[in-house]
Scaffold this motif. Structure first.
Motif, mmCIF file in Angstrom:
data_model
loop_
_atom_site.group_PDB
_atom_site.id
_atom_site.type_symbol
_atom_site.label_atom_id
_atom_site.label_comp_id
_atom_site.label_asym_id
_atom_site.label_seq_id
_atom_site.Cartn_x
_atom_site.Cartn_y
_atom_site.Cartn_z
ATOM 1 N N LEU A 87 -40.248 15.562 11.132
ATOM 2 C CA LEU A 87 -40.068 15.164 9.536
ATOM 3 C C LEU A 87 -39.167 14.127 9.465
ATOM 4 O O LEU A 87 -39.224 13.361 8.591
ATOM 5 N N ARG A 88 -37.918 14.359 10.179
ATOM 6 C CA ARG A 88 -37.131 13.129 10.074
ATOM 7 C C ARG A 88 -37.636 11.869 10.738
ATOM 8 O O ARG A 88 -37.381 10.848 9.907
ATOM 9 N N GLU A 89 -38.597 11.772 11.736
ATOM 10 C CA GLU A 89 -39.186 10.546 12.003
ATOM 11 C C GLU A 89 -40.050 10.109 10.731
ATOM 12 O O GLU A 89 -40.020 8.976 10.557
ATOM 13 N N ILE A 90 -40.830 11.103 10.159
ATOM 14 C CA ILE A 90 -41.647 10.577 9.037
ATOM 15 C C ILE A 90 -40.800 9.911 7.791
ATOM 16 O O ILE A 90 -41.087 8.955 7.594
ATOM 17 N N ASP A 91 -39.591 10.691 7.555
ATOM 18 C CA ASP A 91 -38.862 10.158 6.494
ATOM 19 C C ASP A 91 -38.223 9.012 6.700
ATOM 20 O O ASP A 91 -37.956 8.244 6.029
ATOM 21 N N GLN A 92 -37.820 8.760 8.085
ATOM 22 C CA GLN A 92 -37.164 7.564 8.466
ATOM 23 C C GLN A 92 -38.085 6.377 8.347
ATOM 24 O O GLN A 92 -37.730 5.312 8.010
ATOM 25 N N THR A 93 -39.391 6.788 8.787
ATOM 26 C CA THR A 93 -40.456 5.498 8.563
ATOM 27 C C THR A 93 -40.548 5.208 6.988
ATOM 28 O O THR A 93 -40.847 4.226 6.733
ATOM 29 N N GLN A 106 -43.671 -7.749 -0.952
ATOM 30 C CA GLN A 106 -44.740 -8.216 -0.506
ATOM 31 C C GLN A 106 -45.469 -7.066 0.183
ATOM 32 O O GLN A 106 -44.867 -6.299 0.866
ATOM 33 N N PRO A 107 -47.023 -6.777 -0.269
ATOM 34 C CA PRO A 107 -47.571 -5.856 0.721
ATOM 35 C C PRO A 107 -47.828 -6.266 2.256
ATOM 36 O O PRO A 107 -48.201 -5.333 2.792
ATOM 37 N N THR A 108 -47.571 -7.237 2.589
ATOM 38 C CA THR A 108 -47.619 -7.767 3.996
ATOM 39 C C THR A 108 -46.657 -7.054 4.853
ATOM 40 O O THR A 108 -46.460 -7.239 6.137
ATOM 41 N N VAL A 109 -45.731 -6.279 4.289
ATOM 42 C CA VAL A 109 -44.584 -5.681 4.984
ATOM 43 C C VAL A 109 -45.128 -4.767 6.070
ATOM 44 O O VAL A 109 -44.447 -4.423 7.254
ATOM 45 N N LEU A 110 -46.274 -4.122 5.841
ATOM 46 C CA LEU A 110 -46.718 -3.124 6.898
ATOM 47 C C LEU A 110 -47.237 -3.858 7.933
ATOM 48 O O LEU A 110 -46.901 -3.556 9.139
ATOM 49 N N GLN A 111 -47.945 -5.070 7.757
ATOM 50 C CA GLN A 111 -48.657 -5.825 9.222
ATOM 51 C C GLN A 111 -47.295 -6.185 9.708
ATOM 52 O O GLN A 111 -47.039 -6.356 11.037
ATOM 53 N N GLU A 112 -45.942 -6.613 9.252
ATOM 54 C CA GLU A 112 -44.980 -7.331 9.646
ATOM 55 C C GLU A 112 -44.280 -6.032 10.286
ATOM 56 O O GLU A 112 -43.826 -6.281 11.564
ATOM 57 N N LEU A 113 -43.957 -4.949 9.729
ATOM 58 C CA LEU A 113 -43.349 -4.044 10.540
ATOM 59 C C LEU A 113 -44.184 -3.577 11.712
ATOM 60 O O LEU A 113 -43.742 -3.118 12.743
ATOM 61 N N LYS A 114 -45.560 -3.452 11.663
ATOM 62 C CA LYS A 114 -46.456 -3.025 12.735
ATOM 63 C C LYS A 114 -46.453 -4.018 13.665
ATOM 64 O O LYS A 114 -46.357 -3.712 15.084
ATOM 65 N N ALA A 115 -46.220 -5.289 13.446
ATOM 66 C CA ALA A 115 -46.056 -6.347 14.584
ATOM 67 C C ALA A 115 -45.034 -6.154 15.380
ATOM 68 O O ALA A 115 -44.832 -6.601 16.614
ATOM 69 N N LYS A 116 -43.865 -5.670 14.552
ATOM 70 C CA LYS A 116 -42.424 -5.540 15.357
ATOM 71 C C LYS A 116 -42.527 -4.123 16.088
ATOM 72 O O LYS A 116 -41.458 -3.883 16.605
ATOM 73 N N ALA A 117 -43.579 -3.440 15.964
ATOM 74 C CA ALA A 117 -43.642 -2.020 16.740
ATOM 75 C C ALA A 117 -42.660 -1.084 15.935
ATOM 76 O O ALA A 117 -42.147 -0.243 16.779
ATOM 77 N N LEU A 118 -42.428 -1.269 14.932
ATOM 78 C CA LEU A 118 -41.390 -0.146 14.202
ATOM 79 C C LEU A 118 -42.119 0.873 13.315
ATOM 80 O O LEU A 118 -41.553 1.757 12.741
ATOM 81 N N LEU A 119 -43.454 0.612 13.255
ATOM 82 C CA LEU A 119 -44.095 1.870 12.812
ATOM 83 C C LEU A 119 -44.895 2.633 13.871
ATOM 84 O O LEU A 119 -45.252 2.220 15.059
ATOM 85 N N PRO A 120 -45.075 4.182 13.491
ATOM 86 C CA PRO A 120 -45.591 4.938 14.522
ATOM 87 C C PRO A 120 -47.016 4.594 14.869
ATOM 88 O O PRO A 120 -47.802 3.825 13.804
ATOM 89 N N SER A 121 -47.715 5.076 15.865
ATOM 90 C CA SER A 121 -48.979 4.910 16.174
ATOM 91 C C SER A 121 -50.098 5.293 14.711
ATOM 92 O O SER A 121 -49.938 6.546 14.058
ATOM 93 N N GLU A 122 -50.983 4.209 14.462
ATOM 94 C CA GLU A 122 -51.834 4.443 13.328
ATOM 95 C C GLU A 122 -53.034 5.536 13.838
ATOM 96 O O GLU A 122 -53.784 5.843 12.836
ATOM 97 N N LEU A 123 -53.220 5.910 15.029
ATOM 98 C CA LEU A 123 -54.077 6.915 15.347
ATOM 99 C C LEU A 123 -53.590 8.285 14.715
ATOM 100 O O LEU A 123 -54.381 9.222 14.601
ATOM 101 N N LEU A 124 -52.359 8.532 14.652
ATOM 102 C CA LEU A 124 -51.787 9.720 14.127
ATOM 103 C C LEU A 124 -51.280 9.632 12.752
ATOM 104 O O LEU A 124 -51.348 10.784 11.828
ATOM 105 N N PHE A 125 -50.773 8.531 12.210
ATOM 106 C CA PHE A 125 -50.177 8.244 11.007
ATOM 107 C C PHE A 125 -50.844 7.232 10.292
ATOM 108 O O PHE A 125 -51.259 6.243 10.856
#
Length: 917
Positions: A87-93, A106-125
């Motif tokens: 839960l804390r990892e989810i809330d941190q994300t 800007q809505p592009t922040v998801l792609q930017e964070l994903k490119a920096k490997a700051l987001l968890p795997s999209e297979l699970l989340f």
């Protein structure tokens, strides 16, 4: 103990005194309480045995449950740490995305964070960003546009600055459940800018379930603050949404870390469960172990204890039973003689008491000469004892029974030994009374008859009560006539008799006209007095073989029998008798010294067989009676099968109409309204019923039925809402935005207390402009409370709605109400337009209506215009708005829109410039 006890010992015991069995038998014989001593000793020993056994079992169970509790606590601690970390990892994300989005917007922040490997795997989340309107502007898994403004999670997150956790969400295709976590987004001004959500499959939170630790029926789960599982796993079974047993939920919410035994869900499996409330999150984690699995070793130990105790119990009981049996046999032989003597004495006392009881009894010899009577018999019959003893039973015989009755009675006594039944007996004063008599024949051991014993009790009061009950059950208490129950029986008898002798009979249903008025004005006492006189006159009108009954209220039934073999002759006789009845009932009634008149309506059905049930005949007569009332009352009508067919057809139509409302089988057709030459100003909506079997049903067929049954209310509501939705659609089409829609409102619909609120609610929900809605009212509505009608019309006009008076001149026409009603338009009925060119009266009426409308400042429209000549005449007379087949028949909405596209539109003359804009 040594004197009398020693003398009572039997001699054989002395001769075998050295035998162990004999010594035991002698000892048992000398102990009067031995039959209770051995069972008492056994009970004490068994109590000690089972107390020890249950103690050992309790100790073993306590140890086993303590071990389960310790293991459960370890498991829930581990599970709590796992869930908190996730839960804390989810809330941190979520906070990371929230920070990045609020920083640059800007809505592009998801792609930017994903490119920096700051987001968890999209297979699970799955992470989404939605703007303040609920439109999804960014999504880590799919770029499909969507809007989540209607989602409960969106509304909850918008209202709070805290982390929001959803109910389990189920994918409509795969059925996979997930939880959605979301946080509120704000812009630079601190205003709401949208939400960021993170969705994760629910099984992610119970992936740590291991069968080696939890067993096949263990439990892992997360519970929300609503007391329902967000996710629950037991073995391979994954579920969510079940209500949680409050026993451990309360303990977890209060922070009590103790094992609670509960079923913990819908599977009914008992478990040791521990619940803990998570820090910083509105969730409770639960871990539990199955009692059946964890206590299996204890169960085996317990069964061993119980088996050993049961075996010891069986051996002890067998030994005790052997000793008790020996003691009982010896004691029973000594007590037998005493008990037999006591029973004999008791039987004699019972016989003496019974003979002298409250029930009258007598005894005779074999020749039926009275030997003895008791006091109750003397009191019951009035005869003295000396007058009965030594005399024959004949002096008690009543002449209410013949000799054959008594012969059969004594034959039954001699054959079967007993007779029972109701019988009349002569009292000492010479009167006869009813009694219930039982006569029994007494024989000696050789079977020779030696006497008769009779017992009796007076049933006079019971018979009087039965007669009273019979009167209440089968006769009307006011008039003394047979009631409905007895009538049905007599109808069946009459039907069977008519079928047997081929004679016609008749059933007349008579209903008094305006009887309710007499009850309301004179009172129910006078109404009852009238009914009594009606009953007397009806009885005087029929013959000895006929009967009169009262159904209840002011309804009576006359049954006429033996009317002859021919149907015409029978009908003629019934008509004659019916006219006599009408004439008799039409004579004045003297009520409280004042003469009153009352008439009746009669319905007749003939019968000459038993083809129909009594209920069917009553229904036929009822239909004929209502026919006579409908045709003016004080009349006679014979049942015609066409009446029943009409009623059945109406019932079938009503049933289909109710189904049509439920299944939405109605459609609206639109008939054009033309103004200022050929310009289209609007349309009148006309409801049509598309029946699945009959096709299109005419409104002339189903609208009157809907009015009578009240079904016009749901139909009217549907028409109003559908028409308003269509107005809202046309408002978005430039070529049709100026069109109006006229909706007919029935009197019953308008008279609803909340009608104004209904219309305003429909306008609000559909978005229709009230200035484009015209309600057409009929003159019949104006016969009701005019003040309330004006109030409702004013309330609706304040919203912009317009009113037209439909079919003007055909109903409750009065010039006085025209100046009071807030009308906008009068509508000339098509019955006047049809013959306007050939009938001077119709032409004069039309010109008068047009002149009246112009004088009052009202708009005018004519319906039923079918020829150019009619339109020209109306135009010359001053009417420039029309509706009829000359321009268009009523069309489905699609065809009407094509028709409207071929014509220019204009606002009607009665609409103000402000409304038109």
């Amino acid at each position: 103990m040594n004197g009398s006890r020693r003398r009572a010992l039997p001699v054989p015991l002395v001769t075998v005194r050295h035998s162990p069995a004999a010594r035991l038998r002698a000892w048992l014989y000398t102990m009067p309480e031995s039959t209770m001593l051995f069972p008492a000793f056994s009970v004490c020993f068994l109590a000690l045995l089972w107390m020890a056994t249950l103690h050992f079992i309790s100790v073993e169970r306590g140890n086993a449950e303590q071990a389960v509790s310790v293991l459960s606590r370890e498991l829930v601690t581990t599970y709590e740490a796992q869930v908190l970390r996730a839960l804390r990892e989810i809330d941190q994300t979520l906070n990371l995305v929230k920070y990045a989005y609020e920083l640059n917007g800007q809505p592009t922040v998801l792609q930017e964070l994903k490119a920096k490997a700051l987001l968890p795997s999209e297979l699970l989340f799955v992470i989404r960003i939605a703007d303040q309107e609920g439109k999804v502007v960014a999504d880590t898994r799919s770029a499909r546009p969507s809007n989540i403004s209607d989602d409960p999670q969106f509304r909850v997150t918008r209202a709070t600055g805290q982390l929001s956790i959803s109910q389990p969400l189920h994918d409509p295709v795969s059925g996979e459940a997930s939880l959605q976590f979301s946080r509120r987004l704000v812009n630079a001004n601190g205003n709401f800018a949208g939400i960021v959500t993170l969705s994760v499959a629910t099984d992610h939170f119970v992936s740590g379930y291991e069968e080696s630790k939890f067993g096949r029926h263990g439990l892992l789960g997360i519970v929300g603050d609503d007391g329902r599982f967000r996710v629950r796993r037991s073995g391979d079974l994954l579920s969510d949404g079940e209500a949680v047993d409050p026993a451990f939920l309360m303990a977890g919410a209060a922070g009590v870390d103790s094992a609670v035994r509960a079923s913990a869900g819908v599977d009914g499996i008992a478990r040791q469960v521990i619940a803990r409330k998570l820090v910083d999150f509105p969730l409770i984690v639960i871990a539990g172990l199955s009692d059946q699995e964890q206590l299996a070793d204890f169960v085996r130990t317990r069964d061993d204890y119980l088996l050993g105790a049961a075996a010891g119990t069986a051996l002890l009981m067998l030994f005790t039973l052997l000793l008790w049996s020996m003691s009982w046999q010896l004691r029973s032989s000594r007590r037998h003689d005493i008990a037999e003597r006591k029973r004999t004495e008791q039987s004699l006392r019972i016989a003496a008491t019974a003979f002298d009881s409250q029930e009258a009894m007598l005894i005779t010899d074999a020749g039926k000469m009275i030997l003895q009577v008791n006091r109750a018999f003397v009191s019951n019959t009035g005869h003295q004892t000396d007058d009965l003893i030594g005399h024959s039973l004949d002096r008690l015989v009543s002449d209410r029974h013949d000799a054959d009755f008594y012969l059969a009675m004594w034959r039954s006594v001699d054959h079967s030994g007993i007779w029972q039944g109701e019988i009349w007996q002569t009292h000492a004063d010479g009167s006869a009374f009813q009694k219930w008599l039982t006569i029994s024949a007494v024989r000696d051991d050789a079977g020779v008859l030696i006497s008769y014993v009779g017992s009796q009790y007076d049933i006079t009061a019971r018979k009087l009560a039965e007669n009273k009950i019979n009167d209440l059950a089968f006769f009307d208490q006011l008039t003394g006539l047979p009631n409905r129950t007895l009538l049905q029986d007599r109808v069946r008898q009459l039907m069977a008799s008519s079928a047997g002798n081929s004679q016609h009979a008749a059933l007349l249903l008579i209903d008094l006209d305006y009887f309710k008025t007499i009850n309301d004005t004179l009172g129910h006492d006078m109404g009852d007095a009238l009914l009594v006189q009606v009953a007397q006159r009806l009885v005087a009108c029929v013959g000895a073989g006929d009967s009169v009954s009262r159904l209840g209220g002011d309804e009576f039934v006359v049954l006429l029998a033996a009317l002859g073999n021919g149907r015409p002759d029978a009908m003629a006789r019934v008509a004659t008798i019916s006219q006599q009845i009408l004439s008799a009932l039409d004579h004045p009634y003297l009520l409280n010294g004042v003469a009153h008149r009352s008439t009746a309506s009669i319905g007749v059905t003939l019968l000459n067989d038993d083809r129909f049930a009594a209920e069917v005949l009553m229904k036929q007569a009822d239909l004929a009676m209502y026919k006579s009332k409908a045709e003016g009352r004080n009349a006679v009508r014979f049942f015609d099968p066409a009446m029943e067919a009409a009623v059945m057809a109406r019932a079938a139509l009503e049933r289909d109409l109710r189904a049509a409302i439920e299944q939405q089988q109605f459609v609206l057709h639109y008939q054009a309204q033309i103004a200022d030459g050929d310009q289209l100003s609007g349309a009148e909506v006309l409801v049509r019923w598309q029946h699945p079997q009959r096709g299109m049903v005419s409104p002339m067929e189903f609208i009157p039925l809907a009015e009578d049954t009240g079904l016009i209310l749901p139909i009217g509501t549907w028409v109003m809402e559908t028409a308003c939705r269509q107005l809202a659609c046309w408002a978005r089409v430039p070529s049709m935005e100026a069109l109006t829609i006229a909706v007919n409102v029935s009197a019953r619909q308008f008279q609803q207390s909340d009608f104004v609120a209904q219309v305003i609610d429909v306008l609000a929900r559909t978005g229709a402009r009230p200035q484009r809605l015209k309600l057409e009212l009929t003159e019949s509505l104006l016969a009701a409370n005019l003040h309330q009608i004006i109030e409702k019309m004013q309330a609706l006009k304040e919203t912009g709605i317009h009113f037209s008076l439909d079919d003007f001149g055909t109903g409750f026409s009065s010039l006085s109400y025209l100046k009071l009603l807030p009308l906008d338009q009068l509508k000339i009925d098509q019955s006047f337009v049809r013959d306007i060119l050939t009938d001077p009266n119709d032409a004069a009426i039309v010109r008068t209506v047009i002149a009246l409308a112009n004088t009052l400042g009202l708009g005018i429209i004519a319906e039923g215009v079918e020829t150019d000549a009619q339109r020209s005449y109306l135009a010359d007379a001053g009417c420039h708005a029309y509706q009829g087949y000359l321009f268009s028949r009523p069309l489905p909405v699609a065809e009407f829109e094509v028709f409207a596209g071929q014509r220019s539109s204009a606002s009607p003359a009665w609409m103000s410039a402000e409304d038109a804009s």
